[in-house]
Design an enzyme around this catalytic site. Structure first.
Site: not given
Ligand code: APR
Ligand code: PHB
Length: 392
Positions: A74, A203, A293, A385
């Site tokens: 990704h 998200y 998470p 990230y």
């Protein structure tokens, strides 16, 4: 029965299994003991985002073959709020780095297969596990296996037994300091036989609560909803889950609905135990720290811990030097706290907090607005990230 082994590893999650494999490559044998069955640990559904550094570690130790075949690379994520959609472009913002979506239980399956193929010893379904003489140079781990009492006589104990394990608890009171936040919500997670609505993770910060769209393959979706902290899955029949996901993630179009294969509620907390060591016991992964998470960091910091620990143990057995072992906790905690900060920040930015007033709510919107409109702020999200480079 007594078994002599240089290293006793408690817990066959990603931390314990990878440590055992990395030590094997250094020529150091170990015994892994696990309270659950092999089938249970191979099918426990957890998160599934591998940072670039985690992929590199698995690559370097020959554990990445199936991940490269079946994992999904990704190159970005989408943030959704106020009906707006924004893509965070990882390679463009981080000098070419990206992530791989591959279920944690697949990593566990790959590592178990590798260990067993190399003659590694993993003792599943161990009962009454306890650790002893941690301050001596000859610590021991005791347990029952099929009713028989077994003692591992070793020189190092690796506590890789997760948040609810026995290793951290065996450290005398007063030695460790704990740092903790419990969030006023949980995640309801589902695995569904439904094709992904998007090629990348979404998200969503919505007035009804946070939602996350993720996936495991082109045919299997992994979706999460922010729910009350004490929520139970019985209150969430499939139709209610899809209705809520459509509201928070739908963006006008309906999600493809399919059979729900798995459903669970996970509480959200930040937790750190310091130091990650007592005598010859070294804690790694969830045994020492938990992240919410939202930043997908749990597995990745567990991998970073055992990368450091395997090198330190190798130095100890090669030369008797404890320099790296003594630095273990400090080396790991630096990275752990960076992951804690990022996970806390992502969680705070994207969830509805029951106690928020208008001021805090507007600050949250302003933060999101800044993240998507400033290249510097987007780059900060992206570099955390995909994972910060290893220091050593
Ligand atoms: N004795 C032996 N094994 C134990 C004991 C015990 N007393 N208690 C727990 N275990 C086992 C658990 O059954 C589990 O298989 O230890 C293992 C710990 O594995 P994980 O919980 O997966 O923890 P870790 O290996 O540190 O991996 C961190 O897991 O929880 C996720 O978000 C987290 O992705 C991160 C990853
Ligand atoms: C997942 O795919 O399970 C997942 C992805 C991203 C997260 C958490 C979980 O932040």
């Amino acid at each position: 029965m007594r078994i002599d082994t240089p290293v006793a590893i408690v817990g066959a999650g990603p931390a314990g299994l990878l440590l055992s494999h990395l030590l094997h490559l250094e020529g150091i044998e170990s015994v892994v003991i696990e309270i659950r069955s092999r089938d249970y640990v191979e099918h426990r559904v957890r998160a599934g985002v591998l940072e670039q550094g985690t992929v590199d570690v698995l690559d370097e130790c020959g554990a990445a073959e199936r991940m490269h075949r079946e994992g999904l690379v990704h190159r970005g994520i989408e943030l959704r709020f106020d009906g707006r959609r924004h893509r965070i472009d990882f390679p463009g913002l981080t000098g070419g780095r990206s992530i791989v979506v591959y279920g944690q239980q697949e990593v566990v399956k790959d590592l178990i297969r590798l260990r067993l193929a190399a003659g590694g010893r993993i003792l599943f379904e161990a009962d009454d596990v306890s650790v002893h003489d941690l301050e001596s140079s000859a610590p021991r781990v005791r347990f029952l296996k099929g009713g028989e009492e077994i003692e591992l006589a070793c020189r190092i104990v690796a506590g890789c037994d997760g948040f609810h394990g026995v290793c951290r608890e065996a450290i005398p009171a007063g030695v460790l300091s704990f740092y903790e936040r419990v969030y006023p919500f949980a995640w309801l997670g589902i695995l569904a036989q439904a094709p992904p609505p998007s090629e990348e993770l979404i998200y969503a910060c919505h007035e009804r609560g946070f939602a996350l769209y993720s996936m495991r393959s082109p045919a299997i979706s992994r979706l999460y909803l922010q729910v009350a902290p004490d929520e139970e899955t019985v209150n969430w029949p499939d139709a209610r889950i899809w209705r809520e996901l459509n509201r928070r993630l739908g963006d006008g179009a309906r999600l493809d609905e399919g059979p729900i294969l798995e459903k669970g509620v996970t509480g959200m907390r930040s937790f750190i135990a310091e130091p990650m060591q007592f005598g010859k016991l070294f804690l790694a992964g969830d045994a020492a720290h938990i992240v919410p998470p939202t930043g997908a960091k749990g597995l990745n910091i567990a991998v970073a811990d055992v990368r450091v620990l395997s090198r330190a143990i190798a130095e100890y057995f090669a030369s008797g030097t404890e320099t790296l072992l003594k630095a273990y906790s400090q080396t790991c905690l630096k990275r752990v706290w960076r992951a804690e900060r990022f996970s806390w920040w992502m969680t705070a930015m994207l969830h509805r907090f029951p106690e928020h007033d208008g001021f805090q709510h507007r600050l949250q919107r302003s933060e999101l607005d800044y993240v998507v409109s400033s290249r510097a702020a987007s780059a900060s999200l992206a570099e955390n990230y995909v994972g910060l480079p290893f220091d050593t």
